[in-house]
Design a protein around this motif. Structure first.
Motif, mmCIF file in Angstrom:
data_model
loop_
_atom_site.group_PDB
_atom_site.id
_atom_site.type_symbol
_atom_site.label_atom_id
_atom_site.label_comp_id
_atom_site.label_asym_id
_atom_site.label_seq_id
_atom_site.Cartn_x
_atom_site.Cartn_y
_atom_site.Cartn_z
ATOM 1 N N UNK A 1 0.836 -1.199 0.000
ATOM 2 C CA UNK A 1 0.000 0.000 0.000
ATOM 3 C C UNK A 1 0.874 1.255 0.000
ATOM 4 N N UNK A 2 1.872 1.286 0.880
ATOM 5 C CA UNK A 2 2.704 2.482 1.034
ATOM 6 C C UNK A 2 3.517 2.769 -0.222
ATOM 7 N N UNK A 3 3.865 1.731 -0.954
ATOM 8 C CA UNK A 3 4.689 1.893 -2.154
ATOM 9 C C UNK A 3 3.875 2.084 -3.431
ATOM 10 N N UNK A 4 2.567 2.111 -3.299
ATOM 11 C CA UNK A 4 1.715 2.190 -4.484
ATOM 12 C C UNK A 4 0.792 3.389 -4.489
ATOM 13 N N UNK A 5 -0.155 3.353 -5.397
ATOM 14 C CA UNK A 5 -1.083 4.465 -5.579
ATOM 15 C C UNK A 5 -1.955 4.681 -4.357
ATOM 16 N N UNK A 6 -2.305 3.589 -3.665
ATOM 17 C CA UNK A 6 -3.143 3.721 -2.484
ATOM 18 C C UNK A 6 -2.462 4.570 -1.417
ATOM 19 N N UNK A 7 -1.172 4.343 -1.216
ATOM 20 C CA UNK A 7 -0.431 5.144 -0.246
ATOM 21 C C UNK A 7 -0.411 6.612 -0.622
ATOM 22 N N UNK A 8 -0.224 6.908 -1.908
ATOM 23 C CA UNK A 8 -0.256 8.297 -2.366
ATOM 24 C C UNK A 8 -1.622 8.929 -2.125
ATOM 25 N N UNK A 9 -2.680 8.175 -2.406
ATOM 26 C CA UNK A 9 -4.034 8.697 -2.233
ATOM 27 C C UNK A 9 -4.329 8.994 -0.766
ATOM 28 N N UNK A 10 -3.896 8.094 0.114
ATOM 29 C CA UNK A 10 -4.133 8.293 1.540
ATOM 30 C C UNK A 10 -3.351 9.492 2.065
ATOM 31 N N UNK A 11 -2.102 9.634 1.651
ATOM 32 C CA UNK A 11 -1.306 10.765 2.117
ATOM 33 C C UNK A 11 -1.854 12.072 1.566
ATOM 34 N N UNK A 12 -2.386 12.040 0.353
ATOM 35 C CA UNK A 12 -3.046 13.219 -0.203
ATOM 36 C C UNK A 12 -4.270 13.617 0.622
ATOM 37 N N UNK A 13 -5.042 12.628 1.068
ATOM 38 C CA UNK A 13 -6.202 12.911 1.924
ATOM 39 C C UNK A 13 -5.755 13.546 3.243
ATOM 40 N N UNK A 14 -4.673 12.982 3.827
ATOM 41 C CA UNK A 14 -4.154 13.550 5.071
ATOM 42 C C UNK A 14 -3.635 14.965 4.844
ATOM 43 N N UNK A 15 -3.015 15.177 3.688
ATOM 44 C CA UNK A 15 -2.533 16.505 3.360
ATOM 45 C C UNK A 15 -3.667 17.499 3.236
ATOM 46 N N UNK A 16 -4.734 17.092 2.563
ATOM 47 C CA UNK A 16 -5.889 17.981 2.418
ATOM 48 C C UNK A 16 -6.512 18.307 3.763
ATOM 49 N N UNK A 17 -6.592 17.307 4.634
ATOM 50 C CA UNK A 17 -7.155 17.528 5.966
ATOM 51 C C UNK A 17 -6.283 18.495 6.765
ATOM 52 N N UNK A 18 -4.979 18.335 6.636
ATOM 53 C CA UNK A 18 -4.051 19.209 7.356
ATOM 54 C C UNK A 18 -4.127 20.639 6.835
ATOM 55 N N UNK A 19 -4.128 20.790 5.515
ATOM 56 C CA UNK A 19 -4.140 22.129 4.923
ATOM 57 C C UNK A 19 -5.457 22.849 5.132
ATOM 58 N N UNK A 20 -6.545 22.083 5.326
ATOM 59 C CA UNK A 20 -7.856 22.686 5.516
ATOM 60 C C UNK A 20 -8.084 23.162 6.943
ATOM 61 N N UNK A 21 -7.251 22.709 7.866
ATOM 62 C CA UNK A 21 -7.473 23.060 9.273
ATOM 63 C C UNK A 21 -7.177 24.537 9.506
ATOM 64 N N UNK A 22 -8.040 25.167 10.287
ATOM 65 C CA UNK A 22 -7.870 26.577 10.635
ATOM 66 C C UNK A 22 -7.909 26.744 12.153
ATOM 67 N N UNK A 23 -7.029 27.583 12.726
ATOM 68 C CA UNK A 23 -5.987 28.343 12.027
ATOM 69 C C UNK A 23 -4.912 27.409 11.469
#
Length: 217
Positions: free
Chosen positions: A153-175
């Protein structure tokens, strides 16, 4: 090296009141990075003991492994740049994939306790190792997970998709998150919880706590 764990003495610290009885819940969100020393210390010495004490009693735990990373969609795939280098991006994906294996797409917050427990144990295990990638198979075996599936999972597309979701959640947090570990309680940054997580939970759910006492083992 001796590991310092903060534990609640259950006989005086936790009232056996289920969340359904009280009707109250608290969501603890942790924004972190897998190789950040302060993040590792917080999870190993504070969050994991709070999880062990409060799980199933109205406290939901949401772990988001991304932190100060950057992400960019290039030529049909995601590229990530992490604060502590490529090994941190890889380990962030390992954490995400362990959660995905037990909880699916819904992640940690809405995952049943019995399903989340192996993933939390896995994260706790690898964070205590100097090389999280090398520790993955052994930690997976020790916690009842499929290490080969986590690595795939970590070495494939699924890992990228999950990290992208975590990134979006992190970037959306305010402040905006400016450091890690950052802790939010019920969606709001709570700096006090970064120093005394158990104390902040007890303030919000006092029915669960009776003179909580912290010990060092």
């Amino acid at each position: 090296m001796k590991i310092q764990l903060l534990l609640l003495i259950l006989s005086v610290g936790i009232s056996r009141i289920d969340a359904d009885e009280s009707g109250d819940t608290v969501t603890v969100t942790l924004f972190y990075e897998s190789y950040c020393p302060d993040c590792k210390d917080f999870i190993v010495n504070k969050l994991y003991s709070a999880w062990t004490s409060f799980k199933g009693h109205g406290v939901l735990f949401d772990l988001v492994a991304f932190g100060n990373a950057r992400q960019k969609y290039v030529d049909g795939h995601w590229e990530f740049h992490c604060q502590h280098g490529p090994e941190e991006c890889e380990a962030n994906k390992l954490h995400a994939c362990a959660v995905y294996q037990t909880c699916g797409d819904k992640g940690t917050k809405d995952c049943d306790v019995d399903k989340l427990s192996p993933a939390m144990d896995f994260i706790y295990c690898v964070l205590r190792k100097p090389d999280q990638l090398r520790a993955t198979k052994q930690c997976a075996q020790d916690t009842g997970l499929d290490g080969d599936a986590i690595l795939s999972c970590a070495n494939g597309q699924q890992g990228d998709s999950l990290l992208n979701l975590y990134g979006n959640q992190t970037l959306a947090f305010q402040p905006r998150i400016r450091y890690v570990p950052t802790v939010a309680i019920n969606g709001k940054h709570d700096k006090l919880a970064e120093d005394d997580l158990v104390g902040e939970i007890c303030k919000l759910l006092p029915q669960l706590c009776h003179s909580p006492e912290v010990i060092t083992v």
